[in-house]
Design a protein around this motif. Structure first.
Motif, PDB file in Angstrom:
ATOM      1  N   GLU A 143       0.886  -1.169   0.000  1.00 26.02           N
ATOM      2  CA  GLU A 143       0.000   0.000   0.000  1.00 26.02           C
ATOM      3  C   GLU A 143       0.916   1.208   0.000  1.00 26.02           C
ATOM      4  O   GLU A 143       1.549   1.530   1.019  1.00 26.02           O
ATOM      5  N   ALA A 144       1.034   1.866  -1.157  1.00 24.47           N
ATOM      6  CA  ALA A 144       1.991   2.962  -1.300  1.00 24.47           C
ATOM      7  C   ALA A 144       1.302   4.307  -1.391  1.00 24.47           C
ATOM      8  O   ALA A 144       1.797   5.234  -2.006  1.00 24.47           O
ATOM      9  N   VAL A 145       0.122   4.419  -0.797  1.00 20.96           N
ATOM     10  CA  VAL A 145      -0.633   5.664  -0.806  1.00 20.96           C
ATOM     11  C   VAL A 145      -1.028   5.983   0.619  1.00 20.96           C
ATOM     12  O   VAL A 145      -1.814   5.261   1.224  1.00 20.96           O
ATOM     13  N   VAL A 190      -9.258  -8.836  -7.884  1.00 20.06           N
ATOM     14  CA  VAL A 190     -10.055  -8.437  -6.729  1.00 20.06           C
ATOM     15  C   VAL A 190      -9.733  -6.996  -6.364  1.00 20.06           C
ATOM     16  O   VAL A 190      -8.841  -6.366  -6.944  1.00 20.06           O
ATOM     17  N   ASN A 191     -10.453  -6.478  -5.389  1.00 24.37           N
ATOM     18  CA  ASN A 191     -10.193  -5.131  -4.884  1.00 24.37           C
ATOM     19  C   ASN A 191      -9.207  -5.199  -3.724  1.00 24.37           C
ATOM     20  O   ASN A 191      -9.207  -6.168  -2.957  1.00 24.37           O
ATOM     21  N   PRO A 192      -8.348  -4.184  -3.565  1.00 26.32           N
ATOM     22  CA  PRO A 192      -7.464  -4.154  -2.394  1.00 26.32           C
ATOM     23  C   PRO A 192      -8.276  -4.149  -1.113  1.00 26.32           C
ATOM     24  O   PRO A 192      -9.442  -3.728  -1.097  1.00 26.32           O
ATOM     25  N   ARG A 193      -7.678  -4.625  -0.045  1.00 21.01           N
ATOM     26  CA  ARG A 193      -8.394  -4.638   1.236  1.00 21.01           C
ATOM     27  C   ARG A 193      -8.636  -3.204   1.709  1.00 21.01           C
ATOM     28  O   ARG A 193      -7.856  -2.297   1.430  1.00 21.01           O
ATOM     29  N   ASP A 194      -9.754  -3.012   2.450  1.00 18.78           N
ATOM     30  CA  ASP A 194     -10.045  -1.678   2.949  1.00 18.78           C
ATOM     31  C   ASP A 194      -9.135  -1.349   4.136  1.00 18.78           C
ATOM     32  O   ASP A 194      -8.391  -2.183   4.628  1.00 18.78           O
ATOM     33  N   LYS A 227      -1.588  -1.119  -4.200  1.00 14.19           N
ATOM     34  CA  LYS A 227      -2.332   0.131  -4.315  1.00 14.19           C
ATOM     35  C   LYS A 227      -1.321   1.267  -4.278  1.00 14.19           C
ATOM     36  O   LYS A 227      -0.547   1.389  -3.325  1.00 14.19           O
ATOM     37  N   GLY A 228      -1.310   2.082  -5.337  1.00  8.98           N
ATOM     38  CA  GLY A 228      -0.300   3.125  -5.427  1.00  8.98           C
ATOM     39  C   GLY A 228      -0.840   4.386  -6.065  1.00  8.98           C
ATOM     40  O   GLY A 228      -2.028   4.491  -6.388  1.00  8.98           O
ATOM     41  N   PRO A 229       0.040   5.365  -6.291  1.00  5.72           N
ATOM     42  CA  PRO A 229      -0.388   6.657  -6.830  1.00  5.72           C
ATOM     43  C   PRO A 229      -0.610   6.602  -8.338  1.00  5.72           C
ATOM     44  O   PRO A 229       0.136   5.948  -9.064  1.00  5.72           O
ATOM     45  N   ALA A 230      -1.633   7.276  -8.799  1.00  3.19           N
ATOM     46  CA  ALA A 230      -1.903   7.378 -10.239  1.00  3.19           C
ATOM     47  C   ALA A 230      -1.174   8.598 -10.764  1.00  3.19           C
ATOM     48  O   ALA A 230      -1.738   9.680 -10.883  1.00  3.19           O
ATOM     49  N   ASN A 231       0.113   8.432 -11.072  1.00  6.36           N
ATOM     50  CA  ASN A 231       0.894   9.545 -11.592  1.00  6.36           C
ATOM     51  C   ASN A 231       1.516   9.168 -12.933  1.00  6.36           C
ATOM     52  O   ASN A 231       1.324   8.068 -13.455  1.00  6.36           O
ATOM     53  N   SER A 232       2.281  10.089 -13.506  1.00  4.36           N
ATOM     54  CA  SER A 232       2.831   9.879 -14.842  1.00  4.36           C
ATOM     55  C   SER A 232       3.818   8.721 -14.876  1.00  4.36           C
ATOM     56  O   SER A 232       3.945   8.043 -15.899  1.00  4.36           O
ATOM     57  N   LEU A 233       4.500   8.455 -13.768  1.00  4.54           N
ATOM     58  CA  LEU A 233       5.455   7.347 -13.735  1.00  4.54           C
ATOM     59  C   LEU A 233       4.729   6.006 -13.880  1.00  4.54           C
ATOM     60  O   LEU A 233       5.156   5.128 -14.635  1.00  4.54           O
ATOM     61  N   MET A 234       3.631   5.849 -13.140  1.00  4.70           N
ATOM     62  CA  MET A 234       2.897   4.597 -13.231  1.00  4.70           C
ATOM     63  C   MET A 234       2.184   4.475 -14.575  1.00  4.70           C
ATOM     64  O   MET A 234       2.021   3.367 -15.097  1.00  4.70           O
ATOM     65  N   LEU A 269       0.658 -17.199 -10.246  1.00  2.00           N
ATOM     66  CA  LEU A 269      -0.238 -16.130  -9.799  1.00  2.00           C
ATOM     67  C   LEU A 269      -1.695 -16.560  -9.927  1.00  2.00           C
ATOM     68  O   LEU A 269      -2.128 -17.049 -10.969  1.00  2.00           O
ATOM     69  N   ARG A 270      -2.460 -16.385  -8.839  1.00  2.00           N
ATOM     70  CA  ARG A 270      -3.869 -16.751  -8.829  1.00  2.00           C
ATOM     71  C   ARG A 270      -4.781 -15.584  -8.450  1.00  2.00           C
ATOM     72  O   ARG A 270      -5.952 -15.580  -8.783  1.00  2.00           O
ATOM     73  N   THR A 271      -4.250 -14.604  -7.716  1.00  2.00           N
ATOM     74  CA  THR A 271      -5.064 -13.471  -7.267  1.00  2.00           C
ATOM     75  C   THR A 271      -4.258 -12.183  -7.398  1.00  2.00           C
ATOM     76  O   THR A 271      -3.085 -12.144  -7.013  1.00  2.00           O
ATOM     77  N   VAL A 272      -4.886 -11.144  -7.921  1.00  2.00           N
ATOM     78  CA  VAL A 272      -4.207  -9.851  -8.030  1.00  2.00           C
ATOM     79  C   VAL A 272      -5.198  -8.726  -7.728  1.00  2.00           C
ATOM     80  O   VAL A 272      -6.368  -8.790  -8.081  1.00  2.00           O
ATOM     81  N   ALA A 273      -4.713  -7.734  -7.005  1.00  2.00           N
ATOM     82  CA  ALA A 273      -5.437  -6.473  -6.811  1.00  2.00           C
ATOM     83  C   ALA A 273      -4.472  -5.369  -7.232  1.00  2.00           C
ATOM     84  O   ALA A 273      -3.344  -5.314  -6.746  1.00  2.00           O
ATOM     85  N   PHE A 274      -4.897  -4.524  -8.136  1.00  2.00           N
ATOM     86  CA  PHE A 274      -4.005  -3.494  -8.669  1.00  2.00           C
ATOM     87  C   PHE A 274      -4.818  -2.225  -8.830  1.00  2.00           C
ATOM     88  O   PHE A 274      -5.651  -2.111  -9.720  1.00  2.00           O
ATOM     89  N   GLU A 275      -4.597  -1.274  -7.951  1.00  2.00           N
ATOM     90  CA  GLU A 275      -5.381  -0.037  -7.959  1.00  2.00           C
ATOM     91  C   GLU A 275      -4.450   1.159  -7.878  1.00  2.00           C
ATOM     92  O   GLU A 275      -3.513   1.187  -7.068  1.00  2.00           O
ATOM     93  N   LEU A 276      -4.714   2.152  -8.708  1.00  2.00           N
ATOM     94  CA  LEU A 276      -3.935   3.392  -8.710  1.00  2.00           C
ATOM     95  C   LEU A 276      -4.861   4.539  -8.344  1.00  2.00           C
ATOM     96  O   LEU A 276      -5.927   4.704  -8.932  1.00  2.00           O
TER      97      LEU A 276
END
Length: 595
Positions: free
Chosen positions: A454-456, A581-585, A506-513, A533-540
């Motif tokens: 979680e980088a945000v 899936v969605n990242p955990r809350d 979960k990370g920042p939605a910036n130009s680098l990403m 790999l069986r499960t992924v959550a990837f949110e910016l």
């Protein structure tokens, strides 16, 4: 099945009807007949199904039969309520609730009967199969009969036959869940047929295709159940058998918080020693599995660790509690003292570590070419599960003496999570982020199965816009894209270990990403990339509260969205498909998934 039918109907229709054998058998037969007719009608042309159903189906007669049982009960209750008026005490069962609901919504008595039948349809056979399987599992593992009986008898003795007693039957609940996990009824669940052509999450599904959930993979996944998913372990779902809680706030609810010296307050340390001593098996106690230190001290304390020396816990956690913090050195996990002890019974069998703090006992050396020292003593080298919550990267990162070859699950949440990530396990002399990542995954922890980052950190968004939450720890405003070329997460997809089963980011939605997503998409095309790999959550997440110039524009956000959807679609098309899936809350992120 008759027993379950009676028990279920005690709640559905109440006494005395729940004990009527003909009524119970009618509901049992109804469930079987529904399933038979469902299969029969699938082979009948749609235009003829209604006609065939009226001629062949026994369900119409079954509805009349059950109506003859339920209708007199409904009529009797209404008559009694009319006679007694406000003095009438309504029965506490599903039938009465349905009758009350029917009045509000203008539903007929037939609807009441059908609801009773549908409720029985969903309760009798499922519960019967679960209970029967559990009994067969118990016969196959008779060594658990006595522990289960002891727990049940104790709970009933303390609470009687109540829900509170059921809540105390932790081993029984875990046993039932493990029985359902291991001794499954079928390999798939939730079978459905597509009634028309459709595209679901980028996957084309022709009309007539049968779909189902694969429960074999989820029931026997190492990422979900550990290294032994094929083994039956009725304690798998229980909490640690014996947890020792140490709350230093009971001494002084203020900062600086220090453990009192033995000569100052002998009762506190002696109480800890007594708890550890009484837990020893040689003294007839229960071995301490976990130690939780709440309101951790601000300075290392050898006497506290000496009091805990013989505990030999497998899980250790620190919870400093933020309400007491000022930012002058508090919020610290002082764990190094454990490594300085001379343990007569050998090192603790630590398997999991949870550090909820900003600072630790490490010391990152910023001198050019400096050799970095381990941040934790060797006693932590066998950790399999690690959670770092809001670490500061300079004193709290994970690099135990001797490495961390056994690490299976790594979670780093907010704080300086990006720098902490690159400093965890891999510690080269030079500071290149890419080099640190390669050492992290290819040399340090080759068996990592679960990685969550979680980088945000929302707290940074609310501060004055002095820094951009970037991929190089923090990149000052004004730096160009080239200045951030060694950003911590650029190229992450190329160095992740092939052992990875679950990836949550979960990370920042910036130009680098936005730029780096092209690499993620390219890697996802190859079946050799993260084959397990069986499960992924990837949110910016957009950088709220930052300078407008550092945020993505509408066109760039649309590009970001399209790239993410393409990345997810590629993963779903794999064989076997990867679950997106969605990242955990935030509440879930505060604690490990399983300890």
């Amino acid at each position: 099945m008759n027993i379950i039918g009676r028990i279920s109907n005690r709640v559905i229709v109440g006494l005395p009807l729940c004990r009527n054998k003909d009524y119970v058998n009618a509901n049992i037969d109804f469930a079987v007949e529904v399933m038979i007719m469902a299969h029969v009608l699938t082979v009948v042309p749609a235009s003829l199904r209604s006609f065939v159903n009226r001629i062949v189906s026994p369900i119409h007669g079954r509805v009349k039969q059950i109506t003859n049982f339920v209708q007199p009960v409904v009529d009797a209750r209404r008559a009694e309520q009319a006679r007694l008026g406000e003095d009438y005490e309504k029965p506490f069962d599903f039938l009465q609730w349905t009758m009350d609901s029917a009045i509000k919504h203008g539903e007929s008595d037939r609807q009441i009967v059908l609801r009773m039948m549908l409720t029985n349809f969903g309760s009798i056979h499922t519960t019967s199969l679960t209970f029967t399987n559990a009994l067969l599992t118990l016969l196959a593992h008779p060594q658990y009969i006595d522990p289960l009986r002891t727990e049940i008898e104790r709970a009933i003795r303390e609470e009687g036959w109540t829900k509170a007693a059921m809540d105390k039957m932790e081993l029984l609940e875990s046993f039932m869940k493990e029985s359902q996990r291991i001794d499954i009824i079928g390999a798939v669940l939730g079978i459905r047929m597509a009634i028309e052509d459709l595209t679901l999450n980028g996957v084309f599904i022709p009309k007539g295709t049968m779909l189902a959930s694969n429960i074999l993979d989820s029931h026997f996944s190492k990422s979900a159940w550990g290294s032994d998913p094929l083994e039956f372990d009725p304690y798998r779902g229980t909490q640690p058998n014996h947890v020792l809680y140490i709350e230093l706030a009971s001494i002084a609810l203020q900062r600086p918080l220090e453990v009192p010296k033995l000569e100052e307050n002998h009762e506190f340390l002696l109480s800890i020693r007594d708890a550890v001593t009484s837990s020893q098996e040689s003294n007839g106690g229960t071995q301490i599995d976990a130690i939780s230190i709440s309101y951790t001290p601000d300075t290392p304390n050898a006497e506290l660790w000496e009091a805990l020396a013989q505990a030999r816990a497998s899980h250790l956690e620190f919870n400093p509690h933020y309400e007491l913090f000022t930012w002058d050195g508090e919020e610290r996990c002082n764990y190094a003292g454990l490594g300085r002890l001379s343990l007569e019974s050998g090192a603790w069998p630590l398997k999991s570590l949870y550090l909820d703090a900003y600072r630790g006992d490490g010391a990152w050396n910023y001198a050019e070419g400096a050799e970095q020292k381990p941040s934790l003593p060797a006693i932590f080298a066998n950790i399999e599960t690690l959670v770092l919550l809001s670490p500061d990267k300079d004193s709290l990162y994970f690099y135990p003496e001797g490495g961390a070859a056994n690490l299976r699950s790594l979670t780093i949440i907010n704080g300086a999570s990006l720098e902490t990530f690159t400093r965890t396990v891999g510690l080269p002399q030079r500071s290149g982020c890419g080099r640190r990542m390669k050492e992290l995954f290819k040399e340090g922890i080759r068996s990592l199965q679960r990685f969550e980052l979680e980088a945000v950190d929302d707290s940074h968004f609310k501060r004055p816009a002095e820094y951009l939450t970037g991929l190089n720890g923090f990149a000052r405003f004004g730096e160009t894209m080239e200045d951030c070329a060694n950003a911590c997460l650029l190229g992450l997809s190329t160095v992740l270990p092939s052992s990875l089963v679950t990836l949550l980011y979960k990370g920042p939605a910036n130009s680098l990403m936005l730029q780096d997503l092209d690499q993620w998409v390219e890697d996802a095309v190859s079946p050799s990339w993260l084959p397990n790999l069986r499960t992924v959550a990837f949110e910016l997440v957009p950088l709220q509260g930052m300078k407008e110039s550092k945020n993505l524009g509408e066109d760039q956000m649309e590009q970001l969205k399209q790239k993410l959807e393409k990345f997810w679609a590629l993963l779903r098309q794999r064989h076997p498909p990867v679950a997106v899936v969605n990242p955990r809350d935030k509440e879930e992120l505060k604690f490990p998934l399983s300890i």
